[in-house]
Design a protein around this motif. Structure first.
Motif, PDB file in Angstrom:
ATOM      1  N   HIS A 442       0.852  -1.193   0.000  1.00 13.61           N
ATOM      2  CA  HIS A 442       0.000   0.000   0.000  1.00 13.61           C
ATOM      3  C   HIS A 442       0.890   1.246   0.000  1.00 13.61           C
ATOM      4  N   HIS A 443       0.477   2.262  -0.768  1.00 16.10           N
ATOM      5  CA  HIS A 443       1.337   3.437  -0.957  1.00 16.10           C
ATOM      6  C   HIS A 443       1.652   4.152   0.355  1.00 16.10           C
ATOM      7  N   GLU A 444       0.724   4.156   1.307  1.00 17.25           N
ATOM      8  CA  GLU A 444       0.993   4.843   2.573  1.00 17.25           C
ATOM      9  C   GLU A 444       1.995   4.070   3.409  1.00 17.25           C
ATOM     10  N   ARG A 503       2.237  11.303  -2.645  1.00 20.67           N
ATOM     11  CA  ARG A 503       2.437  10.537  -3.882  1.00 20.67           C
ATOM     12  C   ARG A 503       1.952  11.366  -5.072  1.00 20.67           C
ATOM     13  N   GLU A 506       2.296   7.035  -9.835  1.00 21.60           N
ATOM     14  CA  GLU A 506       2.310   5.596  -9.529  1.00 21.60           C
ATOM     15  C   GLU A 506       2.093   4.818 -10.818  1.00 21.60           C
ATOM     16  N   HIS A 508       2.061   0.686 -12.570  1.00 22.71           N
ATOM     17  CA  HIS A 508       2.007  -0.750 -12.341  1.00 22.71           C
ATOM     18  C   HIS A 508       2.418  -1.482 -13.614  1.00 22.71           C
ATOM     19  N   ARG A 585       6.502   4.241  -7.439  1.00 29.57           N
ATOM     20  CA  ARG A 585       5.863   5.466  -6.967  1.00 29.57           C
ATOM     21  C   ARG A 585       6.899   6.560  -6.748  1.00 29.57           C
ATOM     22  N   TYR A 587       7.203  10.178  -4.491  1.00 27.00           N
ATOM     23  CA  TYR A 587       6.633  11.004  -3.430  1.00 27.00           C
ATOM     24  C   TYR A 587       7.459  12.291  -3.314  1.00 27.00           C
TER      25      TYR A 587
END
Length: 603
Positions: A442-444, A503, A506, A508, A585, A587
């Motif tokens: 998960h990005h967080e 972010r 992103e 994939h 990702r 940030y």
């Protein structure tokens, strides 16, 4: 026996109460007859004086009633349970003097003048005053005696006729009194009841196992998934439980030549499952980057390699160098090295502990703990899915374990899976793959890991993972959080104050499809310092290359005609998901958000 003692107690108490009530009635009648026969002025005044004294006692009783009011209900219930109930005039309350208290106290009425004498309570005839007080007094005496009899019988019955210590016997050992060294059943939200025998309890109570209570199972995943606050301790107990189930099922039709082999193999695989995560650092995998070189751990069970230590290396060092090793050796017919041999294929044992009936059983036992179908995954996928609220990790654990079997080949016994469960196995692998992509990556969670890494690698950071195991015992999530809260370093403040970077991009796909290198370069050229993170998910840890694959023995799929094929050849899932799946990702700091977006869009 306890019920019999209770019946005896009640019989004695009730008998005593009835006997003394009858005795009180007889004595009251005798007193009345005497009063009529020897009636005279002196006798009347003596009776009046006695009645006035009794009235004074009644007043005192009412004061006691007020003081003891809050205990009245509990005492009534207690007397009711013991079969005494209430008398017709009141209940016996156990005060400091065993005072008899009327069950419904009335304020004493004013004394009534009659024939030159005072009679409390509005008595009509002086000769009736005596029996009205004597009767309850004697009944109260009977109740007191009954209570004493009950206490005596209870002490006698509970003490078995006397104190063992007074007879000269040694008191029970402290372990029995505190519950140590006894079998234990633990309530678990995933597996319901987890049963430990007395020897396993000793290992679970080890400081090294208890340390896992303060190691979060999913690292920073508790931030995007607030329910994911479970620990490595609960996970380890779950893995231990499943290891016992898997062993029982795989060996259900196997006959051991040594009568004790089944029990010792079952015990060693359960302890290995319990101990497999002992070496985890704070926030589990999130701080593994900060581990020292392998050589600093001083392990003699592993070949020296010029690499960074892993949590598994710490686990082996803990088993080799701490007091946990002697604890295991003292509680079981095996050593910590035998346990380590099931956790790591690189640990060698110099005896035939794992051999029975001409077969080496280490292969199957180690596959239960660590393999393509191990109980570690079967626990954490289901556990993490429930606590995060995700639906990806819903695995049919019962069906997979029910279809486990053993397959002898080349002088060793390996893990087998009935062919009818192959589709459940496919679903199991895919569920794990999706849990990594959607939950663990998960990005967080990722940005907090990256911010923590920048803090630990900064010159201002004074925190590190020690190679000294005594010091490592004290290092857990609490230890790291205390350091972060005390630090003024900016990255530490962002982690502890929940102020993550934002972010802005992103991607994939395959490694080439998910590449964000050009965008990151443009941000750096613009004077920004982005965080770039790539998470790679693969279906199997046991790929065609790498350390794990080289040492991983095959699991066999057993068909109905007793024909077996390697697991990789029995399903197409490995081929379908052969490619790595990447999530990349970028940030940036919140203050740089607008500039960063414009810079990325210009490209």
């Amino acid at each position: 026996m306890r019920q019999l003692n209770t019946l005896i107690l009640l019989a004695v108490a009730v008998g005593a109460l009835v006997s003394f009530a009858i005795f009180g009635v007889l004595m009251s009648t005798a007193a009345t007859t005497t009063a009529h026969t020897a009636k005279g002025v002196d006798g009347i005044f003596q009776e009046v004086e006695k009645e006035m004294k009794e009235a004074h006692e009644v007043a005192q009783i009412h004061r006691i009633e007020a003081e003891n009011k809050r205990r009245e209900a509990s005492h009534r219930r207690e007397l009711g349970q013991k079969g005494l109930g209430r008398s017709t005039r009141g209940v016996h309350r156990g005060g400091s003097s065993g005072t008899f208290i009327p069950s419904e106290p009335q304020e004493p009425s004013a004394p009534k003048h009659m024939d030159g004498a005072f009679y409390p309570g509005g008595a009509e005839e002086p000769e009736q005053a005596g029996p009205s007080v004597v009767l309850p007094a004697l009944v109260a005496g009977g109740a007191v005696f009954g209570m004493l009899a009950m206490g005596g019988v209870a002490l006698f019955s509970l003490g078995g006729g006397g104190s063992r210590e007074e007879e000269g016997d040694d008191p029970p050992p402290r372990a029995d009194r505190a519950g140590y060294g006894r079998p234990m059943k633990i309530r678990d939200p995933i597996h319901k009841g987890i049963t430990l025998d007395a020897s396993e309890v000793e290992v679970v109570r080890s400081p090294w196992v208890q340390r896992l209570r303060n190691i979060g199972q999913t690292g920073f995943a508790s931030l995007p998934f607030p329910g994911a606050t479970h620990s490595r301790f609960s996970h380890s107990l779950g893995v231990m439980h499943l290891a016992g189930r898997a062993f029982d099922q795989a060996y259900r039709d196997w006959t051991f030549s040594d009568p004790g082999a089944r029990e010792r193999f079952r015990s060693v695989v359960r302890i290995a499952a319990l101990a497999h995560d002992l070496g985890h650092a704070p926030f589990s995998h999130c701080t593994e980057f900060a581990m020292p070189p392998l050589a600093d751990l001083g392990s003699t069970w592993l070949r020296p390699e010029p690499r960074r230590a892993t949590h598994e290396d710490y686990t082996l060092a803990i088993l080799e160098h701490t007091a946990l090793g002697p604890t295991i050796a003292g509680a079981f017919p095996f050593t910590a090295r035998h346990v380590a041999a099931l956790i790591s294929g690189d640990v060698r044992v110099g005896d035939d502990f794992f051999r029975d009936g001409g077969f080496d059983h280490r292969r199957l036992l180690s596959q239960i703990v660590s393999s393509e179908l191990d109980v570690d995954r079967l626990d954490y996928l289901v556990r993490d899915a429930i606590y995060t609220g995700a639906t990806y990790g819903q695995v049919d654990v019962d069906w997979l374990i029910t279809n486990l079997t053993c397959w002898p080949a080349d002088g060793a016994v390996g893990l087998g899976l009935d062919a009818r469960a192959i589709y459940a196995f496919d679903d199991f692998l895919i569920s794990r793959h999706h849990m990594f992509l959607m939950v663990y990556f998960h990005h967080e969670s990722v940005v907090y890991e990256e911010m923590l890494k920048r803090h630990v690698q900064s010159e201002a950071c004074t925190w590190s993972l020690p190679s000294d195991l005594d010091a490592y015992l004290q290092v857990d999530d609490i230890h790291l959080l205390m350091h972060l809260r005390a630090s003024a370093e900016p990255w530490a403040r962002r982690v502890i104050d929940h102020q993550p970077w934002i972010r802005i991009l992103e991607r994939h796909g395959s490694p080439s499809q998910a590449d964000v290198g050009q965008e990151a370069d443009r941000l750096r050229d613009a004077g920004l310092d982005p965080i770039v993170a790539t998470s790679t998910g693969r279906l199997s840890r046991y790929a065609d290359v790498g350390r794990k694959r080289r040492r991983a023995p095959s699991i066999y799929v057993v068909h109905g005609d007793r024909r077996a094929t390697p697991l990789a050849d029995a399903t197409a899932v490995f081929e379908r998901y052969a490619d790595d799946r990447c999530i990349s990702r970028i940030y940036v700091a919140p203050a740089d958000l607008d500039l960063a977006r414009k810079t990325v869009q210009r490209g």
